[in-house]
Design a protein around this motif. Structure first.
Motif, PDB file in Angstrom:
ATOM      1  N   LYS A  13       0.839  -1.205   0.000  1.00 26.81           N
ATOM      2  CA  LYS A  13       0.000   0.000   0.000  1.00 26.81           C
ATOM      3  C   LYS A  13       0.876   1.257   0.000  1.00 26.81           C
ATOM      4  CE  LYS A  13      -1.966   3.485   2.561  1.00 26.81           C
ATOM      5  NZ  LYS A  13      -1.552   4.355   3.671  1.00 26.81           N
ATOM      6  N   GLY A  16      -1.002   8.585   0.689  1.00 25.79           N
ATOM      7  CA  GLY A  16      -1.147   9.838  -0.059  1.00 25.79           C
ATOM      8  C   GLY A  16       0.150  10.611  -0.208  1.00 25.79           C
ATOM      9  N   SER A  17       1.020  10.525   0.815  1.00 29.45           N
ATOM     10  CA  SER A  17       2.290  11.243   0.737  1.00 29.45           C
ATOM     11  C   SER A  17       3.170  10.643  -0.358  1.00 29.45           C
ATOM     12  CB  SER A  17       3.000  11.187   2.093  1.00 29.45           C
ATOM     13  OG  SER A  17       3.104   9.849   2.517  1.00 29.45           O
ATOM     14  N   ARG A  47      -2.033  13.073  -1.667  1.00 29.48           N
ATOM     15  CA  ARG A  47      -2.211  13.791  -0.398  1.00 29.48           C
ATOM     16  C   ARG A  47      -2.933  15.141  -0.600  1.00 29.48           C
ATOM     17  NH1 ARG A  47       2.087  14.209   4.220  1.00 29.48           N
ATOM     18  NH2 ARG A  47       0.811  12.529   4.990  1.00 29.48           N
ATOM     19  N   MET A 218       3.741   1.468   2.778  1.00 27.45           N
ATOM     20  CA  MET A 218       4.828   2.365   2.366  1.00 27.45           C
ATOM     21  C   MET A 218       4.390   3.822   2.532  1.00 27.45           C
ATOM     22  SD  MET A 218       7.006   0.060   1.650  1.00 27.45           S
ATOM     23  CE  MET A 218       8.357   1.013   0.954  1.00 27.45           C
ATOM     24  N   SER A 219       5.266   4.609   3.171  1.00 23.98           N
ATOM     25  CA  SER A 219       4.861   5.962   3.539  1.00 23.98           C
ATOM     26  C   SER A 219       6.042   6.926   3.420  1.00 23.98           C
ATOM     27  CB  SER A 219       4.314   5.905   4.966  1.00 23.98           C
ATOM     28  OG  SER A 219       3.825   7.143   5.355  1.00 23.98           O
ATOM     29  N   ASP A 220       5.941   8.048   4.143  1.00 22.89           N
ATOM     30  CA  ASP A 220       7.029   9.032   4.100  1.00 22.89           C
ATOM     31  C   ASP A 220       7.936   8.934   5.320  1.00 22.89           C
ATOM     32  OD1 ASP A 220       5.180   9.936   5.921  1.00 22.89           O
ATOM     33  OD2 ASP A 220       5.045  11.967   5.125  1.00 22.89           O
ATOM     34  N   ILE A 224       7.488   2.602  12.366  1.00 26.74           N
ATOM     35  CA  ILE A 224       6.949   3.124  13.624  1.00 26.74           C
ATOM     36  C   ILE A 224       8.119   3.529  14.513  1.00 26.74           C
ATOM     37  CG2 ILE A 224       5.586   2.564  15.681  1.00 26.74           C
ATOM     38  CD1 ILE A 224       3.989   0.565  13.952  1.00 26.74           C
ATOM     39  N   TYR A 225       8.056   4.762  14.986  1.00 27.48           N
ATOM     40  CA  TYR A 225       9.095   5.306  15.861  1.00 27.48           C
ATOM     41  C   TYR A 225       8.581   5.369  17.301  1.00 27.48           C
ATOM     42  CZ  TYR A 225      11.877   6.848  11.824  1.00 27.48           C
ATOM     43  OH  TYR A 225      12.643   6.891  10.680  1.00 27.48           O
ATOM     44  N   ALA A 227       8.091   7.890  18.855  1.00 32.36           N
ATOM     45  CA  ALA A 227       7.120   8.999  18.840  1.00 32.36           C
ATOM     46  C   ALA A 227       7.125   9.547  17.419  1.00 32.36           C
ATOM     47  CB  ALA A 227       7.523  10.089  19.827  1.00 32.36           C
ATOM     48  N   ASP A 228       6.143  10.384  17.097  1.00 31.25           N
ATOM     49  CA  ASP A 228       6.096  10.961  15.748  1.00 31.25           C
ATOM     50  C   ASP A 228       7.433  11.654  15.449  1.00 31.25           C
ATOM     51  OD1 ASP A 228       5.626  12.401  13.432  1.00 31.25           O
ATOM     52  OD2 ASP A 228       3.576  12.929  13.988  1.00 31.25           O
ATOM     53  N   PRO A 229       8.194  11.143  14.467  1.00 33.36           N
ATOM     54  CA  PRO A 229       9.522  11.710  14.225  1.00 33.36           C
ATOM     55  C   PRO A 229       9.486  13.144  13.696  1.00 33.36           C
ATOM     56  CG  PRO A 229       8.959  10.072  12.542  1.00 33.36           C
ATOM     57  CD  PRO A 229       7.881  10.015  13.572  1.00 33.36           C
ATOM     58  N   ARG A 230       8.311  13.590  13.270  1.00 37.23           N
ATOM     59  CA  ARG A 230       8.209  14.986  12.809  1.00 37.23           C
ATOM     60  C   ARG A 230       8.135  15.943  13.992  1.00 37.23           C
ATOM     61  NH1 ARG A 230       8.113  14.424   7.815  1.00 37.23           N
ATOM     62  NH2 ARG A 230       7.198  12.495   7.048  1.00 37.23           N
ATOM     63  N   MET A 254      -1.701   7.141  16.860  1.00 40.66           N
ATOM     64  CA  MET A 254      -0.517   7.060  15.993  1.00 40.66           C
ATOM     65  C   MET A 254      -0.931   6.877  14.533  1.00 40.66           C
ATOM     66  SD  MET A 254       2.429   4.296  15.552  1.00 40.66           S
ATOM     67  CE  MET A 254       1.198   3.304  14.796  1.00 40.66           C
ATOM     68  N   ILE A 294       5.887   3.366  23.031  1.00 44.25           N
ATOM     69  CA  ILE A 294       5.562   4.241  21.884  1.00 44.25           C
ATOM     70  C   ILE A 294       4.692   5.380  22.400  1.00 44.25           C
ATOM     71  CG2 ILE A 294       4.473   4.367  19.604  1.00 44.25           C
ATOM     72  CD1 ILE A 294       4.706   1.260  19.491  1.00 44.25           C
ATOM     73  N   LEU A 295       5.089   6.608  22.074  1.00 44.51           N
ATOM     74  CA  LEU A 295       4.286   7.777  22.469  1.00 44.51           C
ATOM     75  C   LEU A 295       3.354   8.148  21.320  1.00 44.51           C
ATOM     76  CD1 LEU A 295       6.507   7.903  24.611  1.00 44.51           C
ATOM     77  CD2 LEU A 295       6.508  10.368  24.367  1.00 44.51           C
TER      78      LEU A 295
HETATM   79  N1  LIG Z   1       5.139   6.843  16.178  1.00 46.47           N
HETATM   80  C1  LIG Z   1       5.135   7.180  14.890  1.00 46.47           C
HETATM   81  N2  LIG Z   1       5.976   6.580  14.043  1.00 46.47           N
HETATM   82  C2  LIG Z   1       5.976   6.915  12.724  1.00 46.47           C
HETATM   83  N3  LIG Z   1       5.175   7.852  12.169  1.00 46.47           N
HETATM   84  C3  LIG Z   1       4.320   8.485  12.973  1.00 46.47           C
HETATM   85  C4  LIG Z   1       4.254   8.171  14.353  1.00 46.47           C
HETATM   86  N4  LIG Z   1       3.302   8.949  14.888  1.00 46.47           N
HETATM   87  C5  LIG Z   1       2.802   9.698  13.913  1.00 46.47           C
HETATM   88  N5  LIG Z   1       3.417   9.447  12.744  1.00 46.47           N
HETATM   89  C6  LIG Z   1       3.139  10.153  11.480  1.00 46.47           C
HETATM   90  O1  LIG Z   1       2.536   9.277  10.556  1.00 46.47           O
HETATM   91  C7  LIG Z   1       2.822   9.803   9.264  1.00 46.47           C
HETATM   92  C8  LIG Z   1       2.528   8.732   8.243  1.00 46.47           C
HETATM   93  O2  LIG Z   1       1.125   8.523   8.204  1.00 46.47           O
HETATM   94  P1  LIG Z   1       0.251   9.187   7.043  1.00 46.47           P
HETATM   95  O3  LIG Z   1       0.472  10.660   6.997  1.00 46.47           O
HETATM   96  O4  LIG Z   1      -1.138   8.717   7.196  1.00 46.47           O
HETATM   97  O5  LIG Z   1       0.997   8.553   5.795  1.00 46.47           O
HETATM   98  P2  LIG Z   1       0.508   8.154   4.350  1.00 46.47           P
HETATM   99  O6  LIG Z   1       0.350   9.406   3.574  1.00 46.47           O
HETATM  100  O7  LIG Z   1       1.632   7.307   3.855  1.00 46.47           O
HETATM  101  O8  LIG Z   1      -0.762   7.358   4.539  1.00 46.47           O
HETATM  102  C9  LIG Z   1       4.273  10.208   9.354  1.00 46.47           C
HETATM  103  O9  LIG Z   1       4.597  11.235   8.436  1.00 46.47           O
HETATM  104  C10 LIG Z   1       4.420  10.669  10.802  1.00 46.47           C
HETATM  105  O10 LIG Z   1       4.438  12.085  10.917  1.00 46.47           O
END
Ligand SMILES: Nc1ncnc2c1ncn2[C@@H]1O[C@H](COP(=O)(O)OP(=O)(O)O)[C@@H](O)[C@H]1O
Ligand SMILES: N[C@@H](CC(=O)OP(=O)(O)O)C(=O)O
Length: 351
Positions: A13, A16-17, A47, A218-220, A224-225, A227-230, A254, A294-295
């Motif tokens: 899969k 959108g990103s 996206r 597959m994503s950007d 899974i980190y 916490a949200d790495p952004r 998450m 995981i946060l």
């Molecule tokens: N613990 C986490 N680990 C990884 N990503 C996370 C986490 N928490 C939130 N995210 C967010 O999830 C995003 C990916 O999900 P999403 O935007 O729905 O992607 P896609 O467009 O591939 O469906 C990442 O860009 C990241 O900011």
């Protein structure tokens, strides 16, 4: 754990990103996978397009259609696909917008409007695959994923869907790559959607019913980190996350995996998360856990958000406890303090 799997079948899969920023890499990844496997592709909308369509269903502002059309023409051009093949969908979209009264209710109308996002991206992707020499076919999930009539967040009828999965099996047996619309389903010929972010769920439903070896999301981000790495720069990638942890983390907000997506695969087949633009796979979701917390976070209302910690029942943190579960705890914080609180809590736990 016993996996009953078709050893060469993979569902992949792209979110959108990836459609927006890494379309070429997504295509190349599928070409690579196809060398050794039977591949089923599930796609989200480009996206921003689902949000634009949601606005369009309300405003019926024609300029929005123009903007969506331009975005897809650019993507088609860049991928060597003739954008004229998208035209019938835009004709249908205009027709749907003029005929809201013909739908049984507002939800049914909105879901039909939302469907165009995924339907546009699969056409471009399948044609681009064909141009690369791979036989491919678009599959509209309207005809495969059977749901109830809870428009906007429809429940999947698994036995009804299992009967229709032959449609995809047939394409695989013909050596084709089915390119399936994520997020969408069907109820008695009407279009439904599975809830925002629901393409992950489409992928795991198909992976389970097709007895695939794995589902790749597959994503950007690489996986899974902690916490949200952004938001949390010190967040660490987790190589192994258990189904239960993934389920709890997604339920607590998450975004990397949709909450419903774990149920179809739990104890049956792994979900592997990876980053499209580098083809790097980062997290393996199965019975195995790295046993690292995981946060998570999600809004509670206009003013407050909750921060969840999956994998711990007690944490010494300077915020009111919001809720507690078997192996998780969450705290209430002000929305404007969310980023700082997440970073502080991450430091408390991982220092
Ligand atoms: N613990 C986490 N680990 C990884 N990503 C996370 C986490 N928490 C939130 N995210 C967010 O999830 C995003 C990916 O999900 P999403 O935007 O729905 O992607 P896609 O467009 O591939 O469906 C990442 O860009 C990241 O900011
Ligand atoms: N396009 C839908 C479904 C989806 O799963 O999207 P994404 O994979 O980009 O989160 C949405 O925006 O909700």
């Amino acid at each position: 754990m016993i996996y009953k799997l078709s050893n060469k079948r993979i569902v992949v899969k792209f979110g959108g990103s990836s459609i927006k920023d890494s379309f070429r890499e997504a295509l190349e990844f599928v070409l690579k996978l196809h060398e050794e496997n039977e591949v089923v592709v599930v796609l989200s909308a480009l996206r921003g397009v689902t949000d634009a369509l949601l606005g369009l269903a309300e405003s019926k502002d024609k300029s929005v259609i123009g903007k969506i059309a331009r975005k897809h023409s650019i993507l088609a051009d860049e991928s060597g696909v003739d954008c004229d093949i998208l035209e019938p969908l835009f004709v249908e979209l205009e027709c749907v917008l003029k005929n809201e009264r013909r739908f049984p209710n507002k939800g049914a109308f909105i879901d039909h409007v939302l469907s165009f996002g995924e339907r546009l991206s699969v056409i471009i992707f399948a044609n681009a695959l064909e141009n690369s020499g791979i036989r491919s076919e678009v599959v509209d999930a309207l005809h495969v994923i059977k749901t109830d009539d809870n428009f906007g967040n429809a429940a999947v009828d698994f036995s009804g869907t299992a009967k229709r999965i032959k449609l995809i099996e047939k394409l695989l047996n013909e050596g084709k790559v089915p390119v399936v619309t994520g997020f969408l389903g069907g109820y008695k010929g009407l279009r439904t959607t599975l809830g925002r972010g629901g393409s992950d769920y489409t992928a795991t439903i198909l992976g389970s019913l097709l007895e695939a070896r794995a589902v790749l999301i597959m994503s950007d981000v690489r996986g899974i980190y902690t916490a949200d790495p952004r938001i949390v720069k010190d967040a660490k990638l987790l190589p192994f996350v258990s189904y239960e942890e993934a389920l709890n983390a997604s339920a607590l907000g998450m975004r990397a995996l949709h909450e419903k997506s774990i149920c179809p695969v739990m104890g049956r087949l792994p979900v592997i998360l990876g980053k499209t633009d580098s083809y790097r796979l980062g997290t393996f979701v199965s019975d195995i856990s790295a046993e690292v917390p995981i946060l998570t976070y999600k809004p509670v209302n206009e003013n407050f958000a909750c921060i969840g910690v999956v994998g711990l029942r007690e944490v010494n943190f300077n915020a009111p406890i919001y809720k507690k579960g078997k192996n998780w705890i969450s705290f209430l914080v002000k929305r404007e303090e969310l980023e700082n609180s997440l970073n502080d809590l991450h430091e408390v736990i991982f220092k």
